[in-house]
Design a protein around this motif. Structure first.
Motif, mmCIF file in Angstrom:
data_model
loop_
_atom_site.group_PDB
_atom_site.id
_atom_site.type_symbol
_atom_site.label_atom_id
_atom_site.label_comp_id
_atom_site.label_asym_id
_atom_site.label_seq_id
_atom_site.Cartn_x
_atom_site.Cartn_y
_atom_site.Cartn_z
ATOM 1 N N THR A 1 0.926 -0.959 -0.050
ATOM 2 C CA THR A 1 -0.549 -0.513 0.013
ATOM 3 C C THR A 1 0.966 1.377 0.344
ATOM 4 O OG1 THR A 1 -0.335 0.206 2.390
ATOM 5 C CG2 THR A 1 -1.805 -0.845 1.462
ATOM 6 N N VAL A 2 2.460 0.920 0.429
ATOM 7 C CA VAL A 2 3.274 2.261 0.403
ATOM 8 C C VAL A 2 3.915 2.294 -0.905
ATOM 9 C CG1 VAL A 2 2.528 2.507 2.923
ATOM 10 C CG2 VAL A 2 4.453 2.068 1.998
ATOM 11 N N GLY A 3 4.005 1.029 -1.611
ATOM 12 C CA GLY A 3 4.665 1.004 -2.808
ATOM 13 C C GLY A 3 5.866 0.816 -2.931
ATOM 14 N N MET A 4 5.977 -0.267 -1.763
ATOM 15 C CA MET A 4 7.737 -0.405 -1.315
ATOM 16 C C MET A 4 7.619 -2.226 -1.696
ATOM 17 S SD MET A 4 8.328 1.196 2.746
ATOM 18 C CE MET A 4 10.399 0.210 2.049
ATOM 19 N N CYS A 5 8.118 -2.488 -2.724
ATOM 20 C CA CYS A 5 7.959 -3.550 -3.734
ATOM 21 C C CYS A 5 9.270 -4.373 -3.193
ATOM 22 C CB CYS A 5 7.931 -3.304 -5.507
ATOM 23 S SG CYS A 5 8.239 -4.705 -5.949
ATOM 24 N N ILE B 1 4.214 -11.277 -7.519
ATOM 25 C CA ILE B 1 4.373 -11.205 -8.792
ATOM 26 C C ILE B 1 2.337 -9.816 -9.299
ATOM 27 C CG2 ILE B 1 3.981 -11.834 -11.333
ATOM 28 C CD1 ILE B 1 4.330 -14.604 -9.774
ATOM 29 N N ASP B 2 1.536 -9.774 -8.870
ATOM 30 C CA ASP B 2 0.708 -8.872 -8.758
ATOM 31 C C ASP B 2 0.871 -7.902 -7.836
ATOM 32 O OD1 ASP B 2 -0.638 -10.893 -9.995
ATOM 33 O OD2 ASP B 2 -2.177 -11.073 -8.336
ATOM 34 N N THR B 3 1.817 -8.167 -7.314
ATOM 35 C CA THR B 3 2.285 -6.468 -6.227
ATOM 36 C C THR B 3 3.335 -6.295 -6.773
ATOM 37 O OG1 THR B 3 2.713 -7.209 -4.139
ATOM 38 C CG2 THR B 3 3.729 -5.932 -4.240
ATOM 39 N N CYS B 4 4.475 -7.015 -8.054
ATOM 40 C CA CYS B 4 5.425 -5.799 -9.279
ATOM 41 C C CYS B 4 4.820 -5.973 -9.922
ATOM 42 C CB CYS B 4 6.519 -7.633 -9.107
ATOM 43 S SG CYS B 4 7.447 -8.168 -7.598
ATOM 44 N N VAL B 5 3.704 -6.021 -10.471
ATOM 45 C CA VAL B 5 2.842 -5.496 -11.927
ATOM 46 C C VAL B 5 2.055 -4.166 -11.458
ATOM 47 C CG1 VAL B 5 1.108 -6.017 -13.345
ATOM 48 C CG2 VAL B 5 3.158 -7.803 -13.117
ATOM 49 N N ASN C 1 4.548 -1.540 -11.532
ATOM 50 C CA ASN C 1 4.968 -0.447 -12.308
ATOM 51 C C ASN C 1 6.385 -1.559 -12.236
ATOM 52 O OD1 ASN C 1 2.624 0.461 -13.736
ATOM 53 N ND2 ASN C 1 3.482 2.727 -13.006
ATOM 54 N N GLN C 2 6.900 -3.154 -11.631
ATOM 55 C CA GLN C 2 7.666 -2.621 -11.152
ATOM 56 C C GLN C 2 7.919 -4.662 -12.250
ATOM 57 O OE1 GLN C 2 10.475 -1.926 -9.594
ATOM 58 N NE2 GLN C 2 9.051 -0.057 -9.321
ATOM 59 N N TRP C 3 8.229 -3.683 -13.316
ATOM 60 C CA TRP C 3 8.050 -4.733 -14.471
ATOM 61 C C TRP C 3 9.096 -6.044 -14.978
ATOM 62 C CZ3 TRP C 3 3.293 -6.482 -16.590
ATOM 63 C CH2 TRP C 3 2.397 -6.024 -16.675
ATOM 64 N N ASP C 4 10.555 -5.512 -14.034
ATOM 65 C CA ASP C 4 11.141 -6.419 -14.573
ATOM 66 C C ASP C 4 11.780 -6.962 -13.061
ATOM 67 O OD1 ASP C 4 11.860 -4.382 -13.255
ATOM 68 O OD2 ASP C 4 13.924 -4.061 -12.987
ATOM 69 N N GLN C 5 11.297 -6.462 -12.349
ATOM 70 C CA GLN C 5 11.177 -7.642 -11.531
ATOM 71 C C GLN C 5 9.808 -8.790 -11.543
ATOM 72 O OE1 GLN C 5 11.196 -6.012 -7.364
ATOM 73 N NE2 GLN C 5 11.638 -7.556 -6.416
ATOM 74 N N ALA C 6 8.581 -8.661 -11.350
ATOM 75 C CA ALA C 6 8.140 -9.341 -11.896
ATOM 76 C C ALA C 6 8.031 -10.259 -13.192
ATOM 77 C CB ALA C 6 6.253 -8.497 -12.894
ATOM 78 N N VAL C 7 9.452 -9.759 -14.536
ATOM 79 C CA VAL C 7 9.419 -10.840 -15.314
ATOM 80 C C VAL C 7 10.754 -11.563 -14.469
ATOM 81 C CG1 VAL C 7 10.819 -10.906 -17.491
ATOM 82 C CG2 VAL C 7 8.968 -9.415 -16.913
ATOM 83 N N ASN C 8 11.826 -11.430 -14.534
ATOM 84 C CA ASN C 8 12.409 -12.593 -13.401
ATOM 85 C C ASN C 8 12.143 -13.322 -12.407
ATOM 86 O OD1 ASN C 8 14.492 -10.701 -15.021
ATOM 87 N ND2 ASN C 8 14.755 -9.860 -12.066
ATOM 88 N N ARG D 1 9.356 0.719 -19.779
ATOM 89 C CA ARG D 1 10.893 1.101 -18.997
ATOM 90 C C ARG D 1 11.602 -0.089 -18.127
ATOM 91 N NH1 ARG D 1 13.543 4.286 -15.356
ATOM 92 N NH2 ARG D 1 11.434 4.590 -14.473
ATOM 93 N N LYS D 2 10.367 -0.355 -17.388
ATOM 94 C CA LYS D 2 10.295 -0.993 -15.838
ATOM 95 C C LYS D 2 10.481 -2.442 -16.633
ATOM 96 C CE LYS D 2 9.750 1.950 -12.597
ATOM 97 N NZ LYS D 2 9.859 1.689 -11.459
#
Length: 1171
Positions: A850-854, A871-875, A878-885, A920-921
């Motif tokens: 909720t505070v954006g700390m992925c 993974i949903d948190t990363c998405v 907008n931390q897509w690089d971490q979500a992909v990894n 970009r993310k």
């Protein structure tokens, strides 16, 4: 507000007074009069714990006569910062007096010997004094007696006023009514407009300017008043106010002064009646509303002065000093055990509303803008404000006793008067009244909680004009337009009970409405104009105080001789400023008359009690009052000794009878039977139980109708120990410390702990468990610490709560406290200490999310095995690089499809920037670059947002294209066309950023008046016609060159404009006409022809050329000024590689083009080389 005369001091030898001044800080009073009279007095108030404020007796602790003046003393002023008194007499002699060892001595003497001193004023810090003479001389001197400057104005002066700001303005006032404003150095600035007189024949009679040192009661408050000899005065917000308030006082004004907070203005003078002249002081608000009129005996009022608290006013009349006590109308109320009051701080524009809980000794402060009033009743408090959005509406905020808002309403009438009952809130303006049947959580039904009540129009709100005649049958109500219509007989007060609403009007008419239907039942006529109304507990009798402070009563049930229901009683009391009915007896009431409080039973008074407190409530034969005067001296730190509880005579007599051992309990029983009241029976039951007289106690509980008490007495019969009975009795009457001591005497600490657990007094439970032999187990210890932690958490004292939860091993509440404190390091440590797969881990992960700390959120979800949520948190963040990894590491292949689907969704919604950030993310740099380039081109084509276009090109270069270079991407496809390579792409992007950077720079220079620099920058824009529309470029060049008087360059720019093929004939003709008009008056030649030497071939060339025509050497363009850099020394940005003059860039903190910080050594570069 109420005012009355309280004291009079006679001056010896009947010497008439001429001036008067009260030292606000030390309390000294200086008075000057005829025959050189100058006296310094001081009134000391003898306060004790019971009698404080105005009710405390005052003694004259100083009465010193100062000798030195030979003529009548005309002016006395205090320097409160340096403890000095300055006086002047009719011969112009000025004496400065100082205090030494408790006596006043002469310190300095000055006599100009040319004219008479008319007025003197010290500035705000006491460092300077301004003295004006009748012949127009003005002298400003320092506190040590040195002259700072002087001026001869050659006009007759009468008044001076100092405006207290950092920059001091002095206003000098001449006898012909002109008001001159001068600055700090004596330079004339302006004249104050006289709105009270059509000509200059009227004379200034008084002037005062509130300095704002104690703040303002409202924003845009009037603080400057100028009075004239025709009886008129004008109230102004400042010396430049064009819409002052004009008031005709009807007086021959002699003096005027604001109180210490600028909330009340006192205007004194003579009022001419048909028979005689009377000394009158009128009191006004800063908005011109008349508050009170005070009439004083004597021939002539010479001067008046407020004390430092605004509670007393001194008046110099003939050979007497009169003192008047002020009872202000504070914004306050009392609900539950809470005193609610508002005050203003000098450093804040809003009002501080304090909820002072007297039982727990806690204060909660709320900051309210545009506060209008506070009304309290029962457990509720109503705060009235003006809507801050400028809509002209007003806001009613219903809150509980700790300031928590329960419900809010917006209304269209100004809530000048308000009343609250158990179910209704009624507010009234001068013309209409509004009724609101509020609902609190206790009253909400299941349908209300489901929200269905908001979907239907109910009759909880009603609005009526005072001239309407509602029948209560649901007829049409008044609309807001009707409610604002003026009436000949305005509303002046209201009050309400659960059965009736009473509305008072200025003519003395009162309207009686039934509640809740709001039907007009009766109109009655009072013999005066009411100021305050109050109904007794059964709504049979109405008490009212008129504007003169006379308390009268109106019986609502008596049928008068003319057949009307209701009659005014003959009972009257004068100088009454507060009154409160008892909540449980209709024949009991308390009133405050001057500094004495009376309690009445059936209109018969008891002996008075000295008090200046405001009555909070009257219940159980006890009057509670609060010393608001003392509270407002330090409103941030109220103390409970300012709350006074005063018992009635019957309650005091009963206590005395029970305390006398020689009087039997039977006699006390007989006395209470003759004066029955539930509080007395309860007192007898308490006394009987304390003496273990259970038989009398049971009888008292029966008369008290207390079924619980009867059952309690029966339970006492079953106890075998006397001390245990006493302990239970003490606990029953809430004397828990006493009950605890009985248990200790019995060596039954466990019973004491059980009692405290039942009470929820966990602080005491914790103390008892820590003592030796406290007993209890580990579960009880943890329970006590957790309960104490809940106490602190409910009051948002999170750090105190954390300490308790750590001992109580309450990890769930610990996580909540860390989250509320934003102590995410502590929350992270807690997460690491929680075992795997614990349910709390998912909650902690949600807190981080909720505070954006992925990153910590993902670790928390992973620790409890919730990979999908990680993974949903990363998405979502907008931390897509971490979500992909994460998806790749856990063999979840749907992430690429989700990325593409989400990007398409963003593009369909025209959220291109969001899609770029998404790519970009996710490290999809090629797709991000394509979208950025397309977006920049579209923005450039539109051309109406050049700053946005520049940013897009810059982001394209810095954020995306540099990453492409690092990743060795050498091609980028835009609109299906292949680019020549990454270098060409970078150069094109930088050219776009350059184009709009110089376009913005040229316009900024043009508006700043730097015409030569603007022209040079606009000339450089000719190289960017592929990015910026040619018409914009050459139009800007025309404006800059004409402003710089370079008509030759302007002529060439006009030729370009006239030859553009995209123009219509009308457009081309308009440019031709404009050029003809300009060049018919100015030949197409450049007046300015500045030249500079080429650094390569040393040829003199125009200083705006970017290329040397002789050697064809190219000069870089300075991104700060737009000028060619013809120097070997220049600065170059390490990121965008653009150059600037060293002396220009050193003043900046960021690169003007790419906004890279300059003071980072790795990001900046100073060059010392040839190009």
């Amino acid at each position: 507000m109420f005012i009355y005369l309280s004291k009079k001091i006679a001056i010896p030898n009947n010497t008439n007074l001429r001036c008067l001044s009260w030292n606000h800080e030390q309390g000294y009073i200086a008075c000057g009069g005829e025959d050189g009279l100058l006296k310094v007095l001081k009134l000391d108030i003898q306060s004790d714990n019971k009698v404080k404020g105005l009710a405390a007796p005052s003694n004259l602790s100083m009465n010193q006569t100062l000798e030195g003046h030979g003529g009548s003393v005309e002016v006395v002023v205090w320097n409160m910062e340096h403890m000095k008194l300055t006086s002047s007499d009719q011969f112009g002699l000025i004496i400065v007096w100082t205090l030494y060892k408790g006596q006043w001595y002469e310190e300095m003497v000055n006599n100009r010997n040319k004219s008479v001193v008319k007025d003197m004023k010290w500035n705000f810090d006491g460092g300077k004094i301004c003295i004006i003479y009748e012949d127009g001389a003005v002298i400003v001197g320092s506190v040590d007696g040195n002259r700072i400057w002087g001026k001869e104005l050659k006009i007759q002066l009468s008044w001076v006023e100092v405006r207290i700001y950092n920059r001091i303005n002095l206003g000098f006032f001449s006898v012909n009514g002109e008001i001159h404003i001068y600055d700090n150095n004596g330079n004339f600035t302006s004249k104050l407009v006289n709105y009270c007189c059509s000509d200059t024949s009227c004379v200034i009679a008084g002037l005062n300017w509130y300095n704002g040192s104690e703040g303002y009661i409202e924003q845009e408050c009037h603080s400057l008043v100028a009075c004239y000899d025709n009886g008129k005065m004008q109230l102004m917000k400042s010396e430049t106010d064009e819409n002052p308030i004009i008031i005709d006082t009807g007086l021959s004004i002699s003096t005027v002064q604001w109180n210490h907070t600028g909330s009340v203005l006192a205007v004194g003078g003579l009022q001419q009646n048909q028979e005689k002249e009377t000394n009158v002081v009128l009191f006004y608000t800063p908005f011109g509303d008349h508050l009170r009129t005070l009439r004083i005996p004597g021939k002539k009022l010479a001067d008046l002065s407020w004390d430092g608290d605004g509670l007393r006013l001194s008046l110099a009349i003939d050979s007497y000093i009169y003192f008047a006590n002020i009872r202000p109308d504070y914004k306050w109320g009392y609900c539950g055990n809470t005193v609610v009051y508002a005050f203003n701080k000098p450093d804040r524009q809003d009002s501080s509303v304090v909820f002072w809980e007297t039982k727990n000794k806690e204060c909660i402060v709320k900051y309210i803008k545009n506060l209008l009033g506070i009304t309290a009743y029962g457990d509720y408090c109503l705060i009235s404000t003006k809507a801050p959005d400028g809509s002209g509406q007003y806001v009613l905020i219903l809150s509980n006793a700790i300031g928590t808002p329960l419900e809010t309403k917006y209304i269209d009438i100004k809530p000048e008067y308000a009343a609250i009952t158990d179910t209704h809130i009624i507010v009234a303006s001068k013309e209409a009244f509004y009724s609101w049947q509020f609902k609190t959580p206790k009253k909400l039904t299941s349908l209300d909680l489901a929200g269905t009540s908001n979907k239907r129009k109910d009759n909880r709100e009603r609005l009526y004009h005072i001239d309407d005649v509602p029948s209560g049958t649901g007829e049409r109500q008044s609309d807001s337009k009707r409610a604002r219509e003026k009436t000949k007989d305005p509303i002046c007060c209201i009050c309400a009970s659960s059965e009736l609403l009473i509305v008072g009007r200025e003519s003395g008419t009162i309207h009686r409405y039934s509640l809740p239907h709001l039907a007009l039942e009766m109109k009655n006529m009072l013999k005066c104009r009411p100021y305050r109304l109050s109904l007794n507990c059964n709504s049979t009798r109405l008490a009212f105080i008129d504007i003169s402070g006379i308390l009268s009563f109106f019986d609502l049930d008596i049928v008068s001789s003319d057949g009307e229901k209701g009659e005014q009683l003959s009972f009257e009391r004068k100088d009454v400023w507060d009154m409160k009915w008892a909540e449980d007896r209709p024949d009991l009431f308390a009133m405050t008359e001057k500094t004495r409080m009376y309690i009445f039973r059936n209109m018969d008074p008891e002996e008075p009690i000295t008090s200046s407190g405001y009555i909070c409530k009257f219940n159980d034969l006890e009057v509670r009052s609060v010393l608001l005067d003392e509270v407002f001296k330090d409103p941030d730190n109220p103390t409970n000794n300012l709350i006074l509880d005063i018992e009635t005579r019957s309650l005091r007599d009963t206590r005395e009878l029970l305390a006398q051992s020689e009087v039997g309990i039977g006699d006390s029983y007989q006395f209470i039977e003759e004066n029955p009241h539930p509080r007395l029976w309860r007192l007898l039951a308490e006394y009987s139980l304390s003496n273990l007289d259970l038989k009398i106690a049971e009888k008292a509980f029966v008369r008290y109708l207390d079924y619980q008490g009867i059952q309690f007495v029966k339970s006492l019969h079953k106890l075998d120990s006397e001390k245990k009975k006493l302990a239970e009795i003490s606990a029953y009457f809430k004397r828990f410390d006493e009950a605890e001591s009985y248990y200790f005497d019995m060596d039954r600490r466990d019973l004491a702990i059980d009692m405290r657990v039942k009470l929820g007094d966990w602080f005491r439970v914790s103390q008892l468990l820590k003592t030796e032999g406290g007993g209890g187990d580990d579960n009880l210890v943890r329970q006590s610490h957790n309960a104490i932690g809940d106490y602190y958490a409910d009051r948002h004292r999170w750090r105190d709560a954390i300490r308790q939860y750590v001992v109580g091993h309450n990890q769930n509440r610990l996580a909540e406290c860390y989250y509320m404190l934003e102590d995410f390091e502590g929350l992270d440590n807690l997460m690491n200490s929680v075992p795997e797969n614990h349910p709390l881990l998912a909650e902690i992960g949600n807190m981080f999310f909720t505070v954006g700390m992925c990153e910590p959120a993902v670790r928390s979800y992973m620790k409890c095995g919730k990979i999908k949520m990680a993974i949903d948190t990363c998405v979502n963040l907008n931390q897509w690089d971490q979500a992909v990894n994460l998806a790749r590491a856990n063999n979840m292949k749907e992430i690429d499809n989700l990325l593409a689907k989400y990007a398409s969704h963003l593009l369909e919604k025209s959220k291109v920037l969001n899609a770029i950030e998404l790519y970009r993310k996710a490290s999809r740099h090629v797709q991000a670059a394509k979208l950025l380039y397309q977006l920049a081109k579209e923005s450039a084509a539109v051309g109406n947002k050049p700053m946005r276009t520049k940013k897009l090109y810059t982001i394209l270069c810095i954020t995306v294209l540099q990453k492409l270079l690092e990743l060795k991407f050498f091609s980028l496809f835009v609109d299906g066309d292949s680019m020549d390579g990454d270098t060409k792409t970078m150069d094109n992007a930088w050219r776009g950023a350059e184009a709009f950077h110089f376009y913005l720079l040229a316009q900024r220079q043009l508006y700043d008046g730097q015409f030569d620099a603007a022209m040079k920058t606009a000339l450089h824009l000719r190289d960017f016609e592929d990015f910026i529309d040619s018409e914009r470029v050459y139009s800007l060049l025309v404006l800059a060159s004409i402003s710089n008087k370079c008509y030759g360059i302007a002529s060439k720019a006009f030729i370009k404009l006239e030859s553009m093929e995209s123009f219509t004939d009308s457009q081309r003709q308009s440019y031709e006409d404009l050029a003809l008009d300009i060049f018919s008056r100015h030949p197409p030649k450049d007046i300015r022809n500045n030249k500079a030497e080429c650094s390569h071939c040393e040829t003199l060339i125009p200083d705006y050329l970017p290329v040397c025509p002789n050697c064809e050497n190219n000069f870089p363009i300075c991104i700060v000024t737009g000028r060619p850099v013809m120097s070997y020394h220049f600065w170059m940005c390490n990121v965008c590689k653009h150059k600037a003059f060293e002396q220009e860039i050193i003043r900046l903190q960021n690169c003007p083009l790419c906004h890279t910080p300059l003071y980072n050594k790795s990001q900046s570069n100073l060059n010392d080389s040839y190009y």
